[in-house]
Enzyme design. Structure first.
Site, short mmCIF file in Angstrom:
data_model
loop_
_atom_site.label_atom_id
_atom_site.label_comp_id
_atom_site.label_asym_id
_atom_site.label_seq_id
_atom_site.Cartn_x
_atom_site.Cartn_y
_atom_site.Cartn_z
N ASN A 187 -8.86 -2.05 -23.16
CA ASN A 187 -9.59 -0.81 -22.90
C ASN A 187 -8.53 0.18 -22.44
OD1 ASN A 187 -11.68 0.96 -22.73
ND2 ASN A 187 -12.51 0.13 -20.81
N TYR B 212 -15.01 2.91 -30.29
CA TYR B 212 -15.35 1.61 -29.72
C TYR B 212 -15.44 0.55 -30.79
CZ TYR B 212 -17.33 3.88 -25.56
OH TYR B 212 -17.54 4.58 -24.43
N ARG C 157 -9.48 -8.38 -24.72
CA ARG C 157 -9.62 -7.13 -25.45
C ARG C 157 -8.90 -6.04 -24.66
NH1 ARG C 157 -13.68 -3.50 -23.28
NH2 ARG C 157 -13.68 -2.41 -25.26
N TYR D 195 -16.44 10.89 -20.70
CA TYR D 195 -16.65 9.64 -19.97
C TYR D 195 -15.35 9.16 -19.34
CZ TYR D 195 -17.46 4.70 -19.10
OH TYR D 195 -17.53 3.47 -18.51
N LYS D 196 -14.26 9.32 -20.03
CA LYS D 196 -12.98 8.87 -19.50
C LYS D 196 -12.40 9.87 -18.50
CE LYS D 196 -11.80 6.10 -23.61
NZ LYS D 196 -11.74 4.75 -23.03
#
Lengths: 346, 321
Positions: free
Chosen positions: A225, A37, A223, A316-317
C-alpha cells in the site's frame, strides 16, 4: 553482512535519511505508470538478496532509531499497544514467529535458545537479553505482543477470526498512515475499512476477506500500500494530527526534494498456529523525493502515477494540497521516455 | 494462489487398532524435525496414492497441540465409502512414507468463551481430544458430552475420562443413556460457547435445540465430518480448460478435476469451507448436492456445485474450470 545502524530522528529535527544502498532496496510499489486499487496479493516468500524481501521480516539501517521512536510514542500514549483478553495466546504466537525468524535471518544480531518452554532471547542491536517461560506472561517485562513488537520494525495488527469475519482485537500501532488502533479495536474487517473510497463498490473487501480467512499456516502473503508523508514522520496518527496535519501546508517548490516522502507499506499476512488468528504486519518505508529521483525510472514513473491519480484517492490519501507542487517538481525528472516493466530501479 | 509448500513429507511411525472400527495413525516428519504447531480443531489432508489414483482426505488432528513431535489421526473404517478409509486401514503400515498437509483449522475454539461446552457423537470425538488437551493445559474451562453406540466402539472414552475426570460425560446408546440436551443447554453460565461434531442428524438437533433455547448463533460452532460419497460415474466438460473428464464411481468430482491437471483451491474437502465452489455453465440432468455450503437459492438456480462432495446424474454437465 553487518548493518550500519543509523542514529536519526523521525520528529523535531527530522534527521532521517536513506543511504544509497537503502535507496536501491526501497520497495517501490508501482509496476506500471499508473495506479488503481487491486487485491494485489502475492506469496510472501523470501526473495532476492539486497531487497527488503530477502527475509520474511526485514531489519534495516533504521532499526534502532525506529525502535527508539516507538518507545517515545508509547511513553506518551500507552494505548498504541492493546490486546483484548482473548488475544494473549496470539501474542505468544507473534513472539514465537518474530523471534524464530529474526534469529534465523540475522544470526549475528539475534539469538534464540529454546529448552522446552524455557527460552533465552538475545537482541544485540538493542542490547536486550531475557530468559523467560514461554506462555507465562509474568516472566516478561511486557505482554508477549508488546515485548516483541518493541523490538520489531513496523506496525502489527492481530486479527481474531470468528463468525465469518476478522476482528481487530490486538495490535501495536505507532508508525501508521492516519489510523488508530484505539479507535478500531474490536471492529470487524468491514467496519475498519468503512472510510476507504471506491474499493467497496469494486468488491475489493469481500474478495480480500474471503482470501484472508482461507489463508493457511506456512503460506504467508503480502501486498503493497502507499501514501505520502510530509517530513519523515513515522507517527502520523489521528491522535497526533495536531502535530503533523499542518506540515502539509509547508511544501514549497524549494523544499519538495527533502520534505515530501513516498510512504510505502509492505503489508503481510500470517496465519498464527496456536490461536488461529491472523497476524498483519504493516511495515513502513519512507523515501524522500530527492532520493527517489536518483533512479530515473522511478522518477518518471512516480511523476506519472501522482499526476494521473484519481481525485478521490488523492483526497483519501491526504495529498491534495501539495500534489500540484510535487508533480511540478517531479516533472523536471520526466523526459517522457518509456519506462521498463517491473518494480526495480533499473 | 500457491505460496511456499503446503506438503509435508511424513513417515507413519505407528498404527494402532483402537477398536473394531477405528485405527489410529501416528506421523512424524521424514526429516526428523518437529511438525508445525497447530490449534485444537485443526485437520490435515492426507495424500493417498492408490494404484495411480490420488485421494486427498481430511482428518482431524487428535494429538495434543502442545506436542508436535508427532501428529495423530483416527480413521473410522467405512466399508461402503469410496475407499479412503479402507486404504488407510488395509494398506498403511508403520515405516511407510506419506505426504500430509499443513494443519488448517475450520473448527477453532472461540477464545473469548468463559466456558467451552462440547458435544461429540461417535468418531466426531477426534477434534475434541486436541481441544480438551489444549484447554486443560491452559486451565481453560470445558465440559464434554460424548455419546457412542456401545462400549466396543467408544473410541478414547477411557482416555478422556482418565485425563479429565468429571468434566467428561459418556453416553452409551445401547444402554439407553441419552444426552439430556435441553437440560445441559439450559444450565450453562453466561459466556459459554457450544461446539458440536458428529453425524449430521446430531449437529442439526443440537443447533436447532440451541436456537430454540435462545443461544445466539455465533456462540454455536459445529463441524461436519462427512466424506464424499461414491456414486454412478458421470462425464463433465471443463470449459475454461477445454478438457472432458469422467468421474469414476469411487472418485470425487474434485479429485477427477485434479487428476486432469488442474488445481482448484480447497481447504476442507468436505463441503464446508466454500473454497472449491465452481460455476456451472450448462447442464442436462440432476445435481446430487452433498455440501453444507451452497444456499437453497444457489441449489435451485443450478449454477453452482461444490466438487469436493457433490455429484451429478444426467446427460451433460459443463463447468467453468
Amino acid at each position: 553482512m553487518g548493518i550500519n545502524f543509523r542514529q536519526e530522528t523521525f520528529r523535531d529535527d527530522f534527521s532521517f535519511r536513506n543511504s544509497p544502498e537503502q535507496i536501491r532496496r526501497f520497495p517501490f510499489p508501482f509496476h506500471e505508470d499508473g495506479y488503481m486499487y487491486s487485491v494485489n496479493i502475492e506469496p510472501h516468500v523470501p526473495g532476492r538478496k539486497n531487497t527488503v524481501f530477502e527475509h520474511l521480516f526485514d531489519v534495516d539501517e533504521h532499526y534502532i532509531s525506529e525502535m527508539q521512536d516507538r518507545a517515545m510514542v508509547l511513553a506518551e500514549d500507552p494505548l498504541r499497544c492493546q490486546s483484548l483478553p482473548h488475544m494473549t495466546l496470539a501474542g505468544w504466537d507473534t513472539l514465537e514467529l518474530l523471534m524464530t525468524e529474526k534469529a534465523k535471518s540475522y544470526p549475528d544480531l539475534f539469538s534464540l535458545t529454546r529448552d522446552g518452554d524455557k527460552w533465552h532471547w538475545i537482541n544485540r542491536p538493542l542490547g536486550i537479553e531475557d530468559r523467560f517461560t514461554f506462555g507465562d506472561t509474568s516472566t516478561l517485562p511486557y505482554g508477549p505482543l508488546e515485548y516483541i513488537t518493541r523490538q520489531s520494525q513496523g506496525d502489527f495488527a492481530v486479527l481474531d477470526q470468528r463468525d465469518g469475519n476478522l476482528w481487530m482485537d490486538a495490535g501495536m500501532v505507532t508508525t501508521q498512515a492516519d489510523w488508530s488502533l484505539d479507535f478500531d479495536i474490536g471492529m470487524n474487517f468491514f467496519e475498519w475499512h468503512a472510510p476507504v473510497p471506491l474499493a467497496h463498490e469494486m468488491g475489493v473487501f469481500t474478495r480480500a476477506l474471503k482470501f484472508l480467512m482461507a489463508l493457511q499456516q506456512g503460506q504467508p502473503a503480502r501486498r503493497f500500500n502507499w501514501t505520502m508523508t510530509i517530513n519523515p514522520r513515522l507517527d502520523t496518527s489521528p491522535e497526533n494530527y495536531h502535530k503533523w496535519g499542518v506540515d502539509r501546508t509547508t511544501v514549497t517548490p524549494e523544499n519538495v526534494g527533502h520534505k515530501v516522502h513516498l510512504r510505502v507499506e509492505v503489508q503481510m499476512f500470517f496465519r498464527l498456529p496456536r490461536s488461529n488468528a491472523l497476524l498483519f504486519p504493516i511495515r513502513c518505508y519512507l523515501l524522500k523525493m530527492e532520493e527517489l529521483v536518483t533512479s530515473p525510472k522511478w522518477a518518471r514513473r512516480f511523476h506519472r502515477v501522482l499526476r494521473d491519480l484519481p481525485n478521490e484517492l488523492a483526497e483519501y490519501k491526504g495529498l491534495v494540497r501539495y500534489r500540484p507542487t510535487t508533480v511540478e517538481w517531479l516533472s523536471k525528472y520526466d523526459d517522457g521516455m518509456p519506462t521498463s516493466p517491473g518494480f526495480g530501479p533499473d | 494462489m500457491k505460496a511456499g509448500s503446503n506438503r509435508i513429507e511424513a513417515v507413519v511411525t505407528d498404527v494402532v487398532v483402537v477398536n473394531e472400527l477405528v485405527k489410529r495413525f501416528h506421523f512424524q516428519r521424514a526429516d526428523g524435525e518437529t511438525l508445525p504447531t497447530f490449534s485444537g480443531g485443526a485437520h490435515i489432508v492426507v495424500e493417498m496414492r492408490d494404484e495411480g489414483r490420488t485421494r486427498l482426505n481430511p482428518y482431524s488432528l487428535m494429538s495434543s497441540p502442545l506436542d508436535t513431535r508427532d501428529y495423530t489421526i483416527s480413521v473410522r473404517r467405512d466399508d461402503a465409502g469410496r475407499g479412503g478409509s479402507l486404504f488407510m486401514h488395509n494398506r498403511v503400515e508403520p515405516g511407510q512414507r506419506m505426504v500430509i498437509s499443513n494443519p488448517v483449522n475450520l473448527f477453532s475454539l472461540d477464545l473469548r468463551a468463559r466456558k467451552h461446552l462440547m458435544i461429540a457423537g461417535g468418531i466426531g470425538i477426534t477434534p475434541f481430544l486436541a481441544q480438551t488437551a489444549q484447554l486443560a493445559a491452559g486451565s481453560g474451562n470445558f465440559e464434554l458430552h460424548y455419546s457412542f453406540r456401545n462400549d466396543k466402539v467408544a473410541a478414547y472414552a477411557d482416555v478422556l475420562h482418565a485425563r479429565h475426570g468429571r468434566r467428561v460425560h459418556l453416553y452409551r446408546s445401547d444402554h439407553g443413556e441419552n444426552l439430556d440436551l435441553e437440560r445441559i443447554l439450559s444450565s450453562q453460565p453466561l459466556g459459554t460457547h457450544l461446539y458440536v461434531c458428529g453425524p449430521d442428524g446430531m449437529i442439526t438437533w443440537v443447533r436447532d435445540t440451541a436456537a430454540q433455547l435462545g443461544w445466539p448463533a455465533e456462540m454455536v460452532h459445529y463441524e461436519h465430518f462427512a466424506a464424499p460419497q461414491p456414486g454412478k460415474p458421470f462425464d463433465v466438460t471443463l470449459a475454461a480448460s477445454g478438457i472432458d473428464i469422467r468421474v469414476g464411481e469411487h472418485e470425487s468430482l474434485l479429485e477427477a478435476i485434479e487428476a486432469a491437471g488442474l488445481s482448484p483451491p480447497y481447504l476442507c474437502r468436505g463441503g464446508v469451507c466454500g473454497q472449491c465452489e465452481t460455476n456451472v455453465i450448462s447442464y442436462d440432468g440432476k445435481f446430487l448436492h452433498n455440501d453444507h455450503w451452497l444456499s437453497e437459492e444457489d441449489r435451485r438456480s443450478g449454477c453452482k456445485i461444490m466438487p469436493c462432495v457433490s455429484r451429478f446424474e444426467g446427460k451433460s454437465l459443463v463447468l467453468e474450470r
